[in-house]
Design a protein around this motif. Structure first.
Motif, PDB file in Angstrom:
ATOM      1  N   ALA A   1       2.154   1.841  -3.104  1.00  0.00           N
ATOM      2  CA  ALA A   1       1.171   2.481  -4.394  1.00  0.00           C
ATOM      3  C   ALA A   1       1.077   4.080  -4.099  1.00  0.00           C
ATOM      4  O   ALA A   1       1.096   4.637  -4.850  1.00  0.00           O
ATOM      5  CB  ALA A   1      -0.153   1.831  -3.818  1.00  0.00           C
ATOM      6  N   ILE A   2       1.241   4.513  -2.729  1.00  0.00           N
ATOM      7  CA  ILE A   2       1.193   5.632  -2.419  1.00  0.00           C
ATOM      8  C   ILE A   2       2.341   6.503  -2.818  1.00  0.00           C
ATOM      9  O   ILE A   2       2.176   7.774  -3.466  1.00  0.00           O
ATOM     10  CB  ILE A   2       0.957   5.807  -0.717  1.00  0.00           C
ATOM     11  CG1 ILE A   2      -0.564   5.560  -0.259  1.00  0.00           C
ATOM     12  CG2 ILE A   2       0.951   7.386  -0.472  1.00  0.00           C
ATOM     13  CD1 ILE A   2      -0.708   5.251   1.136  1.00  0.00           C
TER      14      ILE A   2
ATOM     15  N   GLN B   1       2.209  12.341   1.312  1.00  0.00           N
ATOM     16  CA  GLN B   1       2.343  10.767   1.113  1.00  0.00           C
ATOM     17  C   GLN B   1       2.553  10.298   2.385  1.00  0.00           C
ATOM     18  O   GLN B   1       2.189   9.288   2.732  1.00  0.00           O
ATOM     19  CB  GLN B   1       3.360  10.558   0.118  1.00  0.00           C
ATOM     20  CG  GLN B   1       2.839  10.867  -1.198  1.00  0.00           C
ATOM     21  CD  GLN B   1       4.128  10.508  -2.465  1.00  0.00           C
ATOM     22  OE1 GLN B   1       5.395  10.505  -1.970  1.00  0.00           O
ATOM     23  NE2 GLN B   1       3.726  10.284  -3.649  1.00  0.00           N
TER      24      GLN B   1
ATOM     25  N   TRP C   1      -2.368   4.831   6.780  1.00  0.00           N
ATOM     26  CA  TRP C   1      -2.761   3.440   6.451  1.00  0.00           C
ATOM     27  C   TRP C   1      -2.397   2.363   7.137  1.00  0.00           C
ATOM     28  O   TRP C   1      -3.275   1.489   7.550  1.00  0.00           O
ATOM     29  CB  TRP C   1      -2.453   3.254   4.968  1.00  0.00           C
ATOM     30  CG  TRP C   1      -3.076   2.323   4.221  1.00  0.00           C
ATOM     31  CD1 TRP C   1      -4.244   2.279   3.521  1.00  0.00           C
ATOM     32  CD2 TRP C   1      -2.569   0.826   4.004  1.00  0.00           C
ATOM     33  NE1 TRP C   1      -4.561   1.105   3.047  1.00  0.00           N
ATOM     34  CE2 TRP C   1      -3.613   0.130   3.416  1.00  0.00           C
ATOM     35  CE3 TRP C   1      -1.607   0.112   4.890  1.00  0.00           C
ATOM     36  CZ2 TRP C   1      -3.782  -1.049   3.332  1.00  0.00           C
ATOM     37  CZ3 TRP C   1      -1.653  -1.354   4.755  1.00  0.00           C
ATOM     38  CH2 TRP C   1      -2.629  -1.817   3.722  1.00  0.00           C
TER      39      TRP C   1
ATOM     40  N   SER D   1      -8.148   3.946  -5.166  1.00  0.00           N
ATOM     41  CA  SER D   1      -8.061   3.270  -4.064  1.00  0.00           C
ATOM     42  C   SER D   1      -7.903   1.674  -4.191  1.00  0.00           C
ATOM     43  O   SER D   1      -7.656   1.014  -3.513  1.00  0.00           O
ATOM     44  CB  SER D   1      -9.397   3.337  -3.048  1.00  0.00           C
ATOM     45  OG  SER D   1     -10.489   3.220  -3.828  1.00  0.00           O
TER      46      SER D   1
ATOM     47  N   ALA E   1       0.859  -1.196  -0.020  1.00  0.00           N
ATOM     48  CA  ALA E   1      -0.024  -0.147  -0.036  1.00  0.00           C
ATOM     49  C   ALA E   1       0.857   1.411   0.058  1.00  0.00           C
ATOM     50  O   ALA E   1       0.554   2.347  -0.517  1.00  0.00           O
ATOM     51  CB  ALA E   1      -0.983   0.035   1.265  1.00  0.00           C
TER      52      ALA E   1
ATOM     53  N   ARG F   1      -4.904   0.935  -5.008  1.00  0.00           N
ATOM     54  CA  ARG F   1      -3.832   0.681  -3.903  1.00  0.00           C
ATOM     55  C   ARG F   1      -4.235  -0.667  -3.028  1.00  0.00           C
ATOM     56  O   ARG F   1      -3.436  -1.277  -2.475  1.00  0.00           O
ATOM     57  CB  ARG F   1      -4.408   1.803  -2.827  1.00  0.00           C
ATOM     58  CG  ARG F   1      -3.515   3.168  -2.979  1.00  0.00           C
ATOM     59  CD  ARG F   1      -3.792   4.011  -2.000  1.00  0.00           C
ATOM     60  NE  ARG F   1      -3.568   5.530  -2.338  1.00  0.00           N
ATOM     61  CZ  ARG F   1      -3.644   6.570  -1.753  1.00  0.00           C
ATOM     62  NH1 ARG F   1      -4.244   6.503  -0.660  1.00  0.00           N
ATOM     63  NH2 ARG F   1      -3.395   7.605  -2.225  1.00  0.00           N
TER      64      ARG F   1
END
Lengths: 257, 343
Positions: free
Chosen positions: B113-114, B181, B188, B121, B110, B124
């Motif tokens: 991905a960020i 980020q 997350w 989403s 994750a 992600r």
């Protein structure tokens, strides 16, 4: 009905544990496997149970190659009682016996009411009816063994392999264990048991298998003279003597004491 | 099983299912836009009406509360059930879904991905899911390379892969833009159900629900594996095949869950222990109870996360720990007293 080993060899890496072992055990016989630590006794049981690969040779039950059987079929023919049966909390005696029925019942099958009743009757006959609802973790090693044997008796497994079954038992429990083994053998089962005590072997077994360096030759106890048995056992236990009335074995060192 | 055990089992299940039902109703009704039970019933009746003619409470019910509550329930169920499975299969009371590095792998995915600026989403989620699966594959490869089926090898491999994923996550944090980020990665990794929507919940249900059903159906091999490899083989079950199958299924479910909710700690460890102490039994009932308790803990924690902080959402892990630890401590003390009485 017989269990037959043909030229069985087993190696762990480069170390050869069993060397071209030939053996036949017929239904109704109790074979005591004797030998020093590391002589290959447990490996012999593991080879028959299919827990170690054979380097060469074959294990046959009634002419059927056990290596060719699936793991479930093999488990329905051979019941193995290890030295230390797991004492996981949260499982009662009945749960443990029910799990032993996996070869017959598979993933989703359940015991019928008649099978449960048969287990209860067998447990009462073994004198362990009270253990069916007890947690395995609260049982002694001997009680867990009784549960295992009760399960094997109900499942009618034709071959029983026992690894040092008397190692954690007191005198009374040892006597009870062997009386059960005689009963199971009397029903036509093949029983192979690893023992460290030659007196127990001579008292209870039909034949002995003294193991040395991964090799062994079966000796019948009924048809062999004591001197020959004594001579063979001395290769394993130097200075051993057999006294027949009452039967016990002792070493010369013990005698001097 | 004795009648006394039967009664105890029924009593525990009745209490847990009742608690779960109460929590589900509260979870659906409580929030920034409060709903009454009557609103919820009306929303159920208006389920098939077009969205533009639905009343506001119905829209809140279907677009926000139901996806969130269902996700909390399923994710908790997954974590509780998989925690019990890891503990039985690894024969270690310390085992949990974090053990095999899945949570760390999913977090790394994750975060990647960020940092790569992946906006959607769903993408992600995909990254997190692949990160979790990659961790499992690496653990299994490491176990295979170590040439053993020993439990210690699995645990050690999990710790190694987890450490590698955590190190990767730290590298990503140093590379991340501190303005946008970094905060997103931190949020997350702390875990939250704030951003759950029906679009995110549907893939989770598609993957995790079948895995949960299969794992519950396979309770017999799970219990047999808890007796060790040799006893399993003696009973006719191949330990290597079943261990790999069960761990893969559990990882699939946990990865799917983590990819939606982020990392939520402690549920997978606590729920099985509470279940064990409540019913003191193994087997299907134990697995089912662990799953239910996981659902209870996560639903309660999510409810607290969105109500305790006033208008602000708090990290859910604060409450999973707060809900799990006192219960576990009380039960462990009770268990200790019981043992002393026996001895």
């Amino acid at each position: 009905m017989e269990l037959k080993l043909n030229h069985v060899s087993v190696s762990y890496g480069r170390r050869q544990i069993l060397r071209e072992l030939d053996l036949t055990v017929r239904g109704g016989e109790i074979l005591a496997v004797l030998g020093e630590n590391g002589s290959g006794k447990t490996t012999l049981l593991r080879a028959i149970a299919g827990n170690v690969p054979l380097r060469e040779g074959s294990v046959l039950w009634d002419g059927q190659d056990l290596a060719a059987c699936g793991i479930r079929k093999r488990a329905s023919l051979v019941a193995t009682m290890s030295q230390e049966l797991t004492a996981e909390p949260g499982l009662c005696g009945m749960d443990r016996i029910e799990m032993g029925f996996f070869p017959e019942k598979g993933l989703f099958g359940r015991l019928s009411a008649a099978e449960r009743e048969e287990i209860r009757e067998m447990a009462h006959a073994f004198g362990i009816g009270h253990l069916l609802a007890r947690d395995l973790a609260s049982m002694s090693a001997g009680e867990r063994q009784m549960i295992f044997l009760c399960g094997a008796a109900v499942r009618k497994t034709p071959v029983l392999l026992l690894d040092e079954p008397s190692s954690a038992l007191d005198f009374n429990r040892t006597e009870r264990l062997f009386s059960l083994l005689h009963r199971l053998a009397g029903e036509g089962r093949v029983i192979l048991t690893v023992l460290h005590d030659p007196t127990l072997a001579l008292r209870h077994a039909t034949a002995i298998l003294p193991m040395r360096g991964g090799q062994a030759e079966r000796i019948e106890l009924r048809d062999t003279a004591d001197e020959r048995i004594e001579q063979t056992l001395r290769t394993l236990y130097p200075g051993l003597r057999i006294h027949r009335d009452p039967l016990f074995c002792y070493t010369e060192t013990q005698m001097m004491k | 099983m004795s009648e006394k055990c039967d009664r105890r089992l029924c009593g525990v299940f009745a209490a847990v299912l009742l608690l779960l039902a109460v929590l589900l109703v509260l979870s659906v009704c409580v929030g920034a836009y409060p709903l009454t039970v009557a609103d919820a019933v009306t929303a159920l009746c208006e389920m098939f009406l077009p969205r533009d003619v639905q009343a506001m409470p119905t829209r809140v019910f279907w677009s926000l509360r139901v996806p969130r509550t269902a996700t909390a329930l399923l994710s908790g169920t997954v974590l509780g059930l998989c925690g019990a499975i890891y503990q039985l299969v690894f024969r270690s009371p310390l085992a949990s879904p974090d053990l095999t590095g899945i949570a760390s792998g999913a977090s790394f995915g994750a975060a990647l991905a960020i940092v790569l600026g992946v906006g959607s989403s769903a993408a992600r989620m995909g990254f997190a899911f692949l990160g979790g699966l990659l961790s499992l594959v690496l653990v299994l490869l490491l176990v295979s390379a170590a040439g053993g089926e020993r439990i210690g090898t699995y645990i050690l491999s999990g710790i190694v892969i987890s450490a590698v994923a955590d190190a990767g996550l730290m590298i990503l944090k140093t590379l991340a833009d501190p303005e946008r980020q970094l905060a997103a990665i931190d949020f997350w990794t702390m875990g939250s159900l704030a951003a759950v929507s029906a679009e995110k919940a549907i893939p989770l249900f598609a993957v995790a629900l079948p895995a949960v059903i299969l794992l519950l159906l396979f309770h017999r091999p799970v219990t047999m594996l808890s007796l060790g490899g040799d006893e399993c083989r003696a009973m006719g079950l191949s330990p290597n095949v079943w261990r790999a199958l069960l761990l893969s299924l559990a990882t699939l479910a946990v990865s799917a869950s983590v990819s939606v909710t982020g990392t939520i700690g402690f549920v997978g460890l606590t729920a099985p222990h509470i279940a064990r102490l409540l019913i003191r039994r193994r087997g299907g009932a134990y697995l089912f109870l662990s799953a239910c308790l996981g659902g209870v803990i996560l639903t309660a924690a999510d409810l607290a996360a969105r109500t305790v902080g006033g208008g602000a959402e708090l990290p859910i892990s604060i409450f999973t720990v707060a809900a799990g630890v006192p219960v576990l401590v009380v039960l462990l003390c009770a268990e200790g007293r019981r043992r002393q009485t026996w001895s």
